[in-house]
Scaffold this active site. Structure first.
Site, short mmCIF file in Angstrom:
data_model
loop_
_atom_site.label_atom_id
_atom_site.label_comp_id
_atom_site.label_asym_id
_atom_site.label_seq_id
_atom_site.Cartn_x
_atom_site.Cartn_y
_atom_site.Cartn_z
N PRO A 74 5.62 4.95 4.19
CG PRO A 74 5.03 6.33 2.41
CD PRO A 74 6.22 5.72 3.11
CB CYS A 75 1.70 1.82 6.71
SG CYS A 75 0.37 2.95 7.16
#
Length: 178
Positions: A74-75
Site C-alpha cells: 500500500p502506497c
C-alpha cells in the site's frame, strides 16, 4: 524459453501482474484484501487463484513454490498527497509482511513497486530499514525511481521499483535505460 511462475501480493486489479504476464511470466497465485477489487482481478486473471485474506493472515505454506514475488505494498502511507505517516501507519507496516513471506519462501527474485514519496527525507530511516530487511532476508537489492513515460507508456507516473535477487544466485539486477 523457460517460463517462470510468479506469486503476486497486494495485487489490486492486476496491473503489475498483467505486465509480468505479457513479459512471459505465469501468474499462479495472487493475494488482494480489498473486496472492491476482487471481481476485476478475477475477471482479468480467471485462471489464477486469488487469496482474499489480509496478507498478515497468509502463511508461507499457503503460497505455492514460485520463482518470484511481485507486488505493490500500500502506497497511501508514503504518498505526497496523503498524511505521509509512512511506517507509522499500519498500511506502511505491511511492507514487513511482504518481507516476511519472501524470507520464508525464498523465491529467486522479488519486485516491489511504490510511490516516489517513500524516498522523501521524512521517510529516509524507514526506507533504509525496509532495504535492510530485504537484504537480511537473503537478497541483493537494487532500487530506482522510474517514470512510466520514459518506457513508452502514455502516462507521467513516477514509481519506485525495488528488485531483489536471492544472494546465492550471485547477481544484481540492472535497471533498463529509459
Amino acid at each position: 524459453m523457460k517460463s517462470y511462475n510468479v506469486a503476486t501480493l497486494f495485487s489490486g486489479a492486476g496491473g503489475l501482474d498483467l505486465g509480468f504476464q505479457r513479459a512471459g511470466f505465469n501468474i499462479v497465485w495472487s493475494n488482494e484484501y480489498d473486496k472492491t477489487i476482487w471481481a476485476t482481478h478475477e475477471h482479468n486473471f480467471p485462471h489464477t487463484h486469488l487469496d482474499k485474506r489480509s496478507i498478515a493472515k497468509v502463511e508461507a505454506s499457503d503460497i505455492p513454490d514460485v520463482d518470484g514475488f511481485i507486488g505493490g505494498p500500500p502506497c497511501q502511507s508514503w504518498s505526497e498527497a496523503g498524511a505521509r505517516r509512512g511506517i507509522e501507519d499500519e498500511r506502511g507496516e505491511l511492507f514487513y509482511e511482504y518481507v516476511r513471506l519472501i524470507k520464508a519462501k525464498q523465491p529467486k527474485f522479488f519486485l516491489a513497486e511504490n510511490v516516489s514519496g517513500i524516498l522523501h527525507k521524512r521517510h529516509e530511516q524507514a526506507f533504509q530499514n525496509i532495504l535492510t530487511t530485504f537484504s537480511e532476508a537473503g537478497y541483493t537489492v537494487s532500487y530506482q525511481l522510474l517514470n512510466a513515460k520514459h518506457f513508452n507508456v502514455a502516462q507521467d507516473r513516477k514509481r519506485l521499483i525495488i528488485v531483489g535477487i536471492r544472494k546465492d544466485l550471485d547477481t544484481r539486477f540492472v535497471f533498463p535505460t529509459p
